[in-house]
Design a protein around this motif. Sequence first.
Motif, PDB file in Angstrom:
ATOM      1  N   GLY A 236       0.845  -1.187   0.000  1.00 12.76           N
ATOM      2  CA  GLY A 236       0.000   0.000   0.000  1.00 12.76           C
ATOM      3  C   GLY A 236       0.879   1.236   0.000  1.00 12.76           C
ATOM      4  N   MET A 237       0.311   2.358   0.337  1.00  9.56           N
ATOM      5  CA  MET A 237       1.075   3.601   0.375  1.00  9.56           C
ATOM      6  C   MET A 237       1.599   3.909   1.779  1.00  9.56           C
ATOM      7  N   GLU A 238       1.091   3.177   2.789  1.00  8.69           N
ATOM      8  CA  GLU A 238       1.503   3.420   4.167  1.00  8.69           C
ATOM      9  C   GLU A 238       1.784   2.109   4.892  1.00  8.69           C
ATOM     10  N   TYR A 239       2.667   2.204   5.863  1.00  5.14           N
ATOM     11  CA  TYR A 239       2.928   1.068   6.756  1.00  5.14           C
ATOM     12  C   TYR A 239       3.186   1.656   8.140  1.00  5.14           C
ATOM     13  N   ARG A 240       2.494   1.134   9.145  1.00  6.93           N
ATOM     14  CA  ARG A 240       2.629   1.642  10.508  1.00  6.93           C
ATOM     15  C   ARG A 240       3.314   0.599  11.390  1.00  6.93           C
ATOM     16  N   THR A 241       4.357   1.015  12.093  1.00  2.41           N
ATOM     17  CA  THR A 241       5.003   0.129  13.062  1.00  2.41           C
ATOM     18  C   THR A 241       4.178   0.116  14.341  1.00  2.41           C
ATOM     19  N   ASP A 242       4.349  -0.935  15.137  1.00  4.30           N
ATOM     20  CA  ASP A 242       3.506  -1.070  16.326  1.00  4.30           C
ATOM     21  C   ASP A 242       4.249  -0.757  17.623  1.00  4.30           C
ATOM     22  N   GLY A 243       5.479  -0.252  17.512  1.00  3.59           N
ATOM     23  CA  GLY A 243       6.195   0.165  18.709  1.00  3.59           C
ATOM     24  C   GLY A 243       6.990  -0.918  19.390  1.00  3.59           C
ATOM     25  N   ALA A 244       7.027  -2.136  18.819  1.00  3.23           N
ATOM     26  CA  ALA A 244       7.760  -3.237  19.456  1.00  3.23           C
ATOM     27  C   ALA A 244       9.234  -3.142  19.088  1.00  3.23           C
ATOM     28  N   GLY A 245       9.903  -2.152  19.641  1.00  2.00           N
ATOM     29  CA  GLY A 245      11.287  -1.853  19.274  1.00  2.00           C
ATOM     30  C   GLY A 245      12.276  -2.284  20.323  1.00  2.00           C
ATOM     31  N   PRO A 246      13.460  -1.695  20.250  1.00  2.00           N
ATOM     32  CA  PRO A 246      13.886  -0.662  19.306  1.00  2.00           C
ATOM     33  C   PRO A 246      13.996  -1.205  17.880  1.00  2.00           C
ATOM     34  N   MET A 247      13.969  -0.299  16.910  1.00  2.00           N
ATOM     35  CA  MET A 247      14.030  -0.701  15.507  1.00  2.00           C
ATOM     36  C   MET A 247      15.055   0.160  14.766  1.00  2.00           C
ATOM     37  N   ILE A 248      15.645  -0.436  13.746  1.00  3.32           N
ATOM     38  CA  ILE A 248      16.425   0.311  12.778  1.00  3.32           C
ATOM     39  C   ILE A 248      15.779   0.078  11.421  1.00  3.32           C
ATOM     40  N   ALA A 249      15.382   1.170  10.782  1.00  4.19           N
ATOM     41  CA  ALA A 249      14.733   1.110   9.473  1.00  4.19           C
ATOM     42  C   ALA A 249      15.735   1.551   8.423  1.00  4.19           C
ATOM     43  N   LEU A 250      15.992   0.687   7.454  1.00  2.12           N
ATOM     44  CA  LEU A 250      16.964   0.952   6.393  1.00  2.12           C
ATOM     45  C   LEU A 250      16.251   0.948   5.052  1.00  2.12           C
ATOM     46  N   CYS A 251      16.360   2.044   4.332  1.00  2.00           N
ATOM     47  CA  CYS A 251      15.809   2.126   2.974  1.00  2.00           C
ATOM     48  C   CYS A 251      16.841   1.551   2.008  1.00  2.00           C
ATOM     49  N   THR A 252      16.451   0.553   1.236  1.00  2.00           N
ATOM     50  CA  THR A 252      17.388  -0.054   0.291  1.00  2.00           C
ATOM     51  C   THR A 252      17.130   0.372  -1.154  1.00  2.00           C
ATOM     52  N   SER A 253      15.962   0.935  -1.435  1.00  2.00           N
ATOM     53  CA  SER A 253      15.706   1.487  -2.767  1.00  2.00           C
ATOM     54  C   SER A 253      14.550   2.457  -2.682  1.00  2.00           C
ATOM     55  N   GLY A 254      14.533   3.417  -3.604  1.00  2.00           N
ATOM     56  CA  GLY A 254      13.472   4.402  -3.621  1.00  2.00           C
ATOM     57  C   GLY A 254      13.642   5.462  -2.546  1.00  2.00           C
ATOM     58  N   GLU A 255      12.523   6.059  -2.141  1.00  2.00           N
ATOM     59  CA  GLU A 255      12.531   7.107  -1.123  1.00  2.00           C
ATOM     60  C   GLU A 255      11.286   6.977  -0.261  1.00  2.00           C
ATOM     61  N   LEU A 256      11.459   7.153   1.052  1.00  2.00           N
ATOM     62  CA  LEU A 256      10.362   7.010   2.004  1.00  2.00           C
ATOM     63  C   LEU A 256      10.262   8.250   2.867  1.00  2.00           C
ATOM     64  N   ALA A 257       9.074   8.458   3.425  1.00  2.00           N
ATOM     65  CA  ALA A 257       8.883   9.448   4.481  1.00  2.00           C
ATOM     66  C   ALA A 257       8.564   8.692   5.759  1.00  2.00           C
ATOM     67  N   ALA A 258       9.233   9.096   6.846  1.00  2.00           N
ATOM     68  CA  ALA A 258       9.052   8.394   8.122  1.00  2.00           C
ATOM     69  C   ALA A 258       9.069   9.416   9.248  1.00  2.00           C
ATOM     70  N   GLY A 259       7.910   9.646   9.846  1.00  2.00           N
ATOM     71  CA  GLY A 259       7.850  10.519  11.004  1.00  2.00           C
ATOM     72  C   GLY A 259       8.404  11.900  10.765  1.00  2.00           C
ATOM     73  N   GLY A 260       8.131  12.459   9.601  1.00  2.00           N
ATOM     74  CA  GLY A 260       8.584  13.809   9.331  1.00  2.00           C
ATOM     75  C   GLY A 260       9.949  13.909   8.686  1.00  2.00           C
ATOM     76  N   ILE A 261      10.625  12.797   8.475  1.00  2.00           N
ATOM     77  CA  ILE A 261      11.918  12.811   7.787  1.00  2.00           C
ATOM     78  C   ILE A 261      11.814  11.956   6.530  1.00  2.00           C
ATOM     79  N   SER A 262      12.733  12.171   5.609  1.00  2.00           N
ATOM     80  CA  SER A 262      12.758  11.361   4.398  1.00  2.00           C
ATOM     81  C   SER A 262      13.990  10.468   4.423  1.00  2.00           C
ATOM     82  N   LEU A 263      13.841   9.288   3.870  1.00  2.00           N
ATOM     83  CA  LEU A 263      14.939   8.328   3.772  1.00  2.00           C
ATOM     84  C   LEU A 263      15.129   7.958   2.313  1.00  2.00           C
ATOM     85  N   CYS A 264      16.336   8.173   1.811  1.00  2.00           N
ATOM     86  CA  CYS A 264      16.692   7.721   0.472  1.00  2.00           C
ATOM     87  C   CYS A 264      17.457   6.412   0.578  1.00  2.00           C
TER      88      CYS A 264
END
Length: 377
Positions: free
Chosen positions: A310-338
């Motif tokens: 889809g266009m969105e994915y929500r994490t459920d807080g079961a962290g800590p987490m490290i999110a790594l963008c491997t292709s494209g561009e994402l928006a996450a919590g007000g920041i962008s990840l390339c």
Amino acid sequence: MTNPIRDYAWGSKTAFSELFGWVASASPQAEIWMGSHPADPSRLETGETLTDVPFMVKVLAAEIPLSIQAHPTQEQAQAGFAAEQAAGIPVDAPERTYRDPHHKPELALALTPFIALSGFDDPGAVVGRLTQVQRLIAEGDLAIAVESLCADILRDDYATAVRTALEDPSGLLSVAAEELAMRDTSSLEPVLADTLKRTGASFPGDSSIFVALMLHRVDLSPGEAIYVAPGTLHAYLHGAAVEVQACSDNVLRGGLTSKFIDVNGLLKTMNTAPQNPHIVEPVLTGSGIRRYVTEAKEFQLTQIDFPDVGMEYRTDGAGPMIALCTSGELAAGGISLCAGESAYIADGSSVVLTAENAQLLITQPRSQDPDSVDGDL
């Protein structure tokens, strides 16, 4: 997050450029570290150093083979670290093995075609490869030296075979390895010839090439993953992958390296029983969501493909987490990840990730119910 990049000789000048669109490097770049290991922790945008993350995430780029190696169990790591501390060996000393008191299970997910060696193959297969090599050399003493390894393997005595290959008391295996680097290998099985080419070209005359021939070879396609448990002798020969592991930098090397090799320590650590490589089949937890789960409680890895999810994915807080963008561009919590960029998501935080066309990898501690199909992490 700002992540350190490790420049090792086995790295690539172009892999990160090709993967993430970065400027090509003037020197080999081998590993991008993401996590809180005290040797080289990541930093947040606030300038704070990341702390207390139970796992590490790395992007590996192997142009030439990494060292053959094994990692300790938790008990071995604690005992080894304590002993080296008591002996007063500096943590950054070349002869230091235990740089922290933790074990190091690891998962490697291929980003490109990725070649790995993992676990001792069964005796028949190993002897078959060594016999082909022996025939190729076809010289008296050298062939006899290889034949002696075959005898050890047929007795299921992998420990003796490894020790002989690494220490090479007669010097004949080193000469045999040097000869192999100069021989025409076209008569060998293609996979064996390729393994010899990759190891021999980078380490001509290195007798540990014969240790490499004792291991299973695994050729991974992008999206395929392998798990390496503590004690499993392994090496990565070529390609790029994301490696997720417990937060440790403990390595006992077994060849294909100029670094310190503690043969006795390696033999105490490694599992000498033949074992099949542990290929990790992802659990499909929803459209566009593939989760890689192992026995390691420190981590699980989830691959999220936009727009399949889809266009969105929500994490459920079961962290800590490290999110790594491997292709494209994402928006996450007000920041962008390339591509090639990552973000830290604290335990208890819920973040909405949005993208039109991108791939994201999220690492977090293993859930209590890894087979849950709830669409969230």
